[in-house]
Design a protein around this motif. Structure first.
Motif, PDB file in Angstrom:
ATOM      1  N   HIS A  22       0.809  -1.212   0.000  1.00 30.79           N
ATOM      2  CA  HIS A  22       0.000   0.000   0.000  1.00 30.79           C
ATOM      3  C   HIS A  22       0.846   1.268   0.000  1.00 30.79           C
ATOM      4  CE1 HIS A  22       0.963  -0.706   4.196  1.00 30.79           C
ATOM      5  NE2 HIS A  22       0.793   0.584   4.376  1.00 30.79           N
ATOM      6  N   ILE A  23       2.143   1.138   0.068  1.00 28.67           N
ATOM      7  CA  ILE A  23       3.028   2.298   0.091  1.00 28.67           C
ATOM      8  C   ILE A  23       3.533   2.543  -1.321  1.00 28.67           C
ATOM      9  CG2 ILE A  23       5.177   3.246   1.000  1.00 28.67           C
ATOM     10  CD1 ILE A  23       4.793   1.366   3.398  1.00 28.67           C
ATOM     11  N   THR A  24       3.365   3.759  -1.814  1.00 30.48           N
ATOM     12  CA  THR A  24       3.850   4.080  -3.149  1.00 30.48           C
ATOM     13  C   THR A  24       5.004   5.056  -3.040  1.00 30.48           C
ATOM     14  OG1 THR A  24       2.286   5.885  -3.400  1.00 30.48           O
ATOM     15  CG2 THR A  24       1.600   3.738  -4.223  1.00 30.48           C
ATOM     16  N   ARG A  25       5.867   5.054  -4.039  1.00 32.54           N
ATOM     17  CA  ARG A  25       7.055   5.902  -4.015  1.00 32.54           C
ATOM     18  C   ARG A  25       6.707   7.376  -4.170  1.00 32.54           C
ATOM     19  NH1 ARG A  25      11.185   2.090  -7.386  1.00 32.54           N
ATOM     20  NH2 ARG A  25      11.490   0.651  -5.691  1.00 32.54           N
ATOM     21  N   LYS A  26       5.508   7.673  -4.601  1.00 35.51           N
ATOM     22  CA  LYS A  26       5.127   9.070  -4.781  1.00 35.51           C
ATOM     23  C   LYS A  26       4.844   9.741  -3.434  1.00 35.51           C
ATOM     24  CE  LYS A  26       2.186  12.091  -7.457  1.00 35.51           C
ATOM     25  NZ  LYS A  26       1.112  12.195  -8.412  1.00 35.51           N
ATOM     26  N   GLU A  27       4.451   8.949  -2.445  1.00 35.93           N
ATOM     27  CA  GLU A  27       4.116   9.505  -1.134  1.00 35.93           C
ATOM     28  C   GLU A  27       5.355  10.085  -0.467  1.00 35.93           C
ATOM     29  OE1 GLU A  27       2.136   6.702   1.381  1.00 35.93           O
ATOM     30  OE2 GLU A  27       0.982   5.910  -0.288  1.00 35.93           O
ATOM     31  N   ARG A  28       5.182  11.203   0.176  1.00 34.35           N
ATOM     32  CA  ARG A  28       6.277  11.797   0.943  1.00 34.35           C
ATOM     33  C   ARG A  28       6.502  10.921   2.179  1.00 34.35           C
ATOM     34  NH1 ARG A  28       6.326  17.887   1.650  1.00 34.35           N
ATOM     35  NH2 ARG A  28       8.455  17.913   0.939  1.00 34.35           N
ATOM     36  N   GLY A  29       7.728  10.567   2.417  1.00 35.24           N
ATOM     37  CA  GLY A  29       8.057   9.732   3.565  1.00 35.24           C
ATOM     38  C   GLY A  29       7.855   8.249   3.332  1.00 35.24           C
ATOM     39  N   TRP A  30       7.782   7.821   2.081  1.00 35.65           N
ATOM     40  CA  TRP A  30       7.541   6.412   1.802  1.00 35.65           C
ATOM     41  C   TRP A  30       8.671   5.530   2.301  1.00 35.65           C
ATOM     42  CZ3 TRP A  30      10.574   3.131  -1.055  1.00 35.65           C
ATOM     43  CH2 TRP A  30      11.542   3.699  -1.880  1.00 35.65           C
ATOM     44  N   GLN A  31       9.889   6.054   2.340  1.00 36.68           N
ATOM     45  CA  GLN A  31      11.018   5.239   2.782  1.00 36.68           C
ATOM     46  C   GLN A  31      10.892   4.897   4.262  1.00 36.68           C
ATOM     47  OE1 GLN A  31      14.535   7.394   1.650  1.00 36.68           O
ATOM     48  NE2 GLN A  31      14.295   6.866  -0.503  1.00 36.68           N
ATOM     49  N   MET A  32      10.539   5.882   5.081  1.00 31.63           N
ATOM     50  CA  MET A  32      10.373   5.614   6.509  1.00 31.63           C
ATOM     51  C   MET A  32       9.193   4.679   6.738  1.00 31.63           C
ATOM     52  SD  MET A  32      10.040   8.111   9.791  1.00 31.63           S
ATOM     53  CE  MET A  32      11.689   8.701   9.595  1.00 31.63           C
ATOM     54  N   ALA A  33       8.111   4.878   5.996  1.00 33.87           N
ATOM     55  CA  ALA A  33       6.945   4.006   6.131  1.00 33.87           C
ATOM     56  C   ALA A  33       7.302   2.574   5.729  1.00 33.87           C
ATOM     57  CB  ALA A  33       5.802   4.532   5.275  1.00 33.87           C
ATOM     58  N   TYR A  34       8.068   2.425   4.652  1.00 31.22           N
ATOM     59  CA  TYR A  34       8.449   1.093   4.191  1.00 31.22           C
ATOM     60  C   TYR A  34       9.345   0.389   5.214  1.00 31.22           C
ATOM     61  CZ  TYR A  34      10.173  -2.699   1.343  1.00 31.22           C
ATOM     62  OH  TYR A  34      10.479  -3.957   0.883  1.00 31.22           O
ATOM     63  N   ILE A  35      10.351   1.098   5.731  1.00 28.96           N
ATOM     64  CA  ILE A  35      11.269   0.492   6.698  1.00 28.96           C
ATOM     65  C   ILE A  35      10.538   0.140   7.990  1.00 28.96           C
ATOM     66  CG2 ILE A  35      13.322   0.896   8.125  1.00 28.96           C
ATOM     67  CD1 ILE A  35      13.915   0.288   5.162  1.00 28.96           C
ATOM     68  N   SER A  36       9.684   1.037   8.493  1.00 28.59           N
ATOM     69  CA  SER A  36       8.967   0.740   9.738  1.00 28.59           C
ATOM     70  C   SER A  36       8.022  -0.442   9.550  1.00 28.59           C
ATOM     71  CB  SER A  36       8.214   1.973  10.244  1.00 28.59           C
ATOM     72  OG  SER A  36       7.241   2.386   9.322  1.00 28.59           O
ATOM     73  N   GLN A  37       7.357  -0.527   8.391  1.00 28.66           N
ATOM     74  CA  GLN A  37       6.465  -1.659   8.136  1.00 28.66           C
ATOM     75  C   GLN A  37       7.255  -2.956   7.981  1.00 28.66           C
ATOM     76  OE1 GLN A  37       3.216  -1.193   8.334  1.00 28.66           O
ATOM     77  NE2 GLN A  37       2.875  -3.375   8.159  1.00 28.66           N
ATOM     78  N   THR A  38       8.418  -2.889   7.338  1.00 30.50           N
ATOM     79  CA  THR A  38       9.259  -4.079   7.187  1.00 30.50           C
ATOM     80  C   THR A  38       9.760  -4.564   8.545  1.00 30.50           C
ATOM     81  OG1 THR A  38       9.938  -3.364   4.985  1.00 30.50           O
ATOM     82  CG2 THR A  38      11.317  -5.015   6.042  1.00 30.50           C
ATOM     83  N   LEU A  39      10.156  -3.634   9.407  1.00 28.00           N
ATOM     84  CA  LEU A  39      10.592  -4.018  10.750  1.00 28.00           C
ATOM     85  C   LEU A  39       9.458  -4.675  11.528  1.00 28.00           C
ATOM     86  CD1 LEU A  39      12.797  -0.961  11.754  1.00 28.00           C
ATOM     87  CD2 LEU A  39      13.557  -3.338  11.591  1.00 28.00           C
ATOM     88  N   LYS A  40       8.254  -4.132  11.413  1.00 23.64           N
ATOM     89  CA  LYS A  40       7.109  -4.721  12.109  1.00 23.64           C
ATOM     90  C   LYS A  40       6.783  -6.109  11.567  1.00 23.64           C
ATOM     91  CE  LYS A  40       4.646  -0.457  13.148  1.00 23.64           C
ATOM     92  NZ  LYS A  40       3.430   0.321  12.821  1.00 23.64           N
ATOM     93  N   THR A  41       6.860  -6.267  10.252  1.00 29.04           N
ATOM     94  CA  THR A  41       6.476  -7.524   9.618  1.00 29.04           C
ATOM     95  C   THR A  41       7.534  -8.613   9.795  1.00 29.04           C
ATOM     96  OG1 THR A  41       5.274  -6.272   7.947  1.00 29.04           O
ATOM     97  CG2 THR A  41       5.744  -8.565   7.442  1.00 29.04           C
ATOM     98  N   ASN A  42       8.790  -8.291   9.463  1.00 28.14           N
ATOM     99  CA  ASN A  42       9.864  -9.296   9.478  1.00 28.14           C
ATOM    100  C   ASN A  42      10.642  -9.322  10.780  1.00 28.14           C
ATOM    101  OD1 ASN A  42       9.134  -9.694   6.813  1.00 28.14           O
ATOM    102  ND2 ASN A  42      10.819  -8.484   6.000  1.00 28.14           N
ATOM    103  N   GLY A  43      10.651  -8.219  11.506  1.00 29.13           N
ATOM    104  CA  GLY A  43      11.442  -8.128  12.728  1.00 29.13           C
ATOM    105  C   GLY A  43      12.856  -7.643  12.469  1.00 29.13           C
ATOM    106  N   TYR A  44      13.221  -7.471  11.209  1.00 30.18           N
ATOM    107  CA  TYR A  44      14.556  -6.998  10.871  1.00 30.18           C
ATOM    108  C   TYR A  44      14.536  -6.379   9.475  1.00 30.18           C
ATOM    109  CZ  TYR A  44      15.022 -10.996   7.749  1.00 30.18           C
ATOM    110  OH  TYR A  44      14.839 -11.890   6.735  1.00 30.18           O
TER     111      TYR A  44
END
Length: 116
Positions: A22-44
């Motif tokens: 649900h995160i697109t590269r056009k959104e401002r702050g997509w990198q932080m959203a992607y990393i925080s979601q990846t940490l929550k999902t995978n744990g690393y």
């Protein structure tokens, strides 16, 4: 088709199926959203995975998450080939503890302050 339409479709492309879709590269702050979601999902999250998603300032994102209350450890993660030979290392950030509820707003505010 105008060049603007083509570039808009390219920048709005949804990020790969390795992470949150649900995160697109056009959104401002997509990198932080992607990393925080990846940490929550995978744990690393690893440095090479972030680089494969064109996120080059992973340490800055981790720094902001830590300031927002996330407990994240980092360490070198050795890599081996199929013969058991050491072929290199990758830096791996591991989520130890999520922040209290309502901290995501704090993260968004931190990001907004940093881009001014």
């Amino acid at each position: 088709m105008a060049n603007d339409e083509v570039s808009t479709r390219i920048t709005e492309k949804t990020i790969s199926n390795k992470g949150p879709t649900h995160i697109t590269r056009k959104e401002r702050g997509w990198q932080m959203a992607y990393i925080s979601q990846t940490l929550k999902t995978n744990g690393y999250v690893t440095r090479n995975h972030a680089l494969s998603m064109y996120i080059t300032r992973l340490s800055d994102i981790i720094f902001k998450l830590r300031n927002a209350g996330w407990v994240i450890d980092g360490a070198n993660d050795p890599k081996y080939n199929k013969f058991g030979e050491h072929i290199g290392t990758d830096y791996k950030y591991t989520l130890k503890k999520l922040p209290a509820d309502g901290v995501m707003q704090s993260i968004k505010n931190t990001y907004k302050r940093s881009i001014r």
